[in-house]
Write a protein that holds these residues in place. Structure first.
Motif, PDB file in Angstrom:
ATOM      1  N   ILE A  47       0.859  -1.171   0.000  1.00  0.00           N
ATOM      2  CA  ILE A  47       0.000   0.000   0.000  1.00  0.00           C
ATOM      3  C   ILE A  47       0.900   1.226   0.000  1.00  0.00           C
ATOM      4  O   ILE A  47       1.850   1.294   0.765  1.00  0.00           O
ATOM      5  CB  ILE A  47      -0.919   0.021   1.230  1.00  0.00           C
ATOM      6  CG1 ILE A  47      -1.961  -1.081   1.098  1.00  0.00           C
ATOM      7  CG2 ILE A  47      -1.588   1.354   1.381  1.00  0.00           C
ATOM      8  CD1 ILE A  47      -3.024  -1.009   2.143  1.00  0.00           C
ATOM      9  N   ASP A  48       0.594   2.132  -0.855  1.00  0.00           N
ATOM     10  CA  ASP A  48       1.368   3.362  -0.901  1.00  0.00           C
ATOM     11  C   ASP A  48       0.906   4.272   0.228  1.00  0.00           C
ATOM     12  O   ASP A  48      -0.213   4.774   0.229  1.00  0.00           O
ATOM     13  CB  ASP A  48       1.146   4.053  -2.253  1.00  0.00           C
ATOM     14  CG  ASP A  48       1.983   5.314  -2.354  1.00  0.00           C
ATOM     15  OD1 ASP A  48       2.804   5.552  -1.456  1.00  0.00           O
ATOM     16  OD2 ASP A  48       1.807   6.049  -3.332  1.00  0.00           O
ATOM     17  N   CYS A  93      -3.637   7.632  -2.199  1.00  0.00           N
ATOM     18  CA  CYS A  93      -3.632   6.183  -2.022  1.00  0.00           C
ATOM     19  C   CYS A  93      -4.804   5.575  -2.786  1.00  0.00           C
ATOM     20  O   CYS A  93      -5.958   5.797  -2.420  1.00  0.00           O
ATOM     21  CB  CYS A  93      -3.720   5.854  -0.536  1.00  0.00           C
ATOM     22  SG  CYS A  93      -3.779   4.101  -0.185  1.00  0.00           S
TER      23      CYS A  93
END
Lengths: 122, 122
Positions: A10-11, A16
């Motif tokens: 997950i960024d 996001c």
DNA sequence: CTGGATCCTCATCGATACTG
DNA sequence: CAGTATCGATGAGGATCCAG
């Protein structure tokens, strides 16, 4: 050296993608609307009857949000009385594929979750 | 006559499994915690550093909810200073499989969603 | 029929301070 | 180190009434 890990991460920085998705469909009604439209195109009041306990207010808001994000499309027919049909877009249909897998998981594991909740209340 | 359709339907009656899942996972932090624990077991402050902008308050609440539903387990070591480790359970790991597919979809389609949003603001 | 506008309530979340 | 207690802000969601 593949980028499997990177794809899977997950960024944490903005924006996001998964957060964008969850914020939009994580509410109380969006998924129900999408699942109803997965079966067939429906108009406003048909959706209202189909989902049942949603208020017209919330249905209107939910539809607008889903349309804004491109999950559904809205077609107005200049008739009397007015007719508006809502249809799943390609993006919406595409989204339901992975989502249906998650729904299947939820159905399969609902018992385990309920069991976990009961255990702690003992 | 298979029950594919039935499997794929959302049960509008109570209790709704996917609603149970989305209500728990759809909040702001749960997924970030699960993804952090997917990599490795972590203790409270490590998680706090890892996620960055979560408050200890919310981290505590999120962890408790995830533990209550059986997604993670909590192990206390009677040491000084105290040490508490959080680990993904089998259920939690199982959940991340379909969830990762959805995350992948979100990454792949984030651009399309952003595009849809921009188009309407014109 | 298909909504928008307004007002209200309630749960969630953040900030701060405190504890074992 | 690993949390909890309390308070206040914020926003989702419902009820009701109004409009094209």
């Amino acid at each position: 050296m593949t980028n499997d890990l990177e794809d899977n991460m997950i960024d944490f920085e903005q924006p996001c993608p998964i957060r964008d998705v969850l914020d939009r469909i994580g509410d109380q009604w969006s998924l129900l609307v999408l699942k109803a439209l997965e079966i067939q195109t429906l108009r406003f009041n048909s959706l209202h009857r189909e989902i049942g306990d949603i208020s017209r207010q919330m249905l209107s808001r939910t539809l607008k949000k889903l349309e804004n994000d491109g999950y559904i499309s809205r077609t107005i027919y200049a008739e009397v009385p007015p007719r508006v049909e809502y249809t799943l877009t390609d993006l919406g249909g595409s989204f339901l594929k992975p989502m249906n897998i998650l729904i299947q998981w939820a159905n399969d594991n609902h018992e385990a979750i309920c069991l976990a909740r009961k255990n702690l209340s003992q």
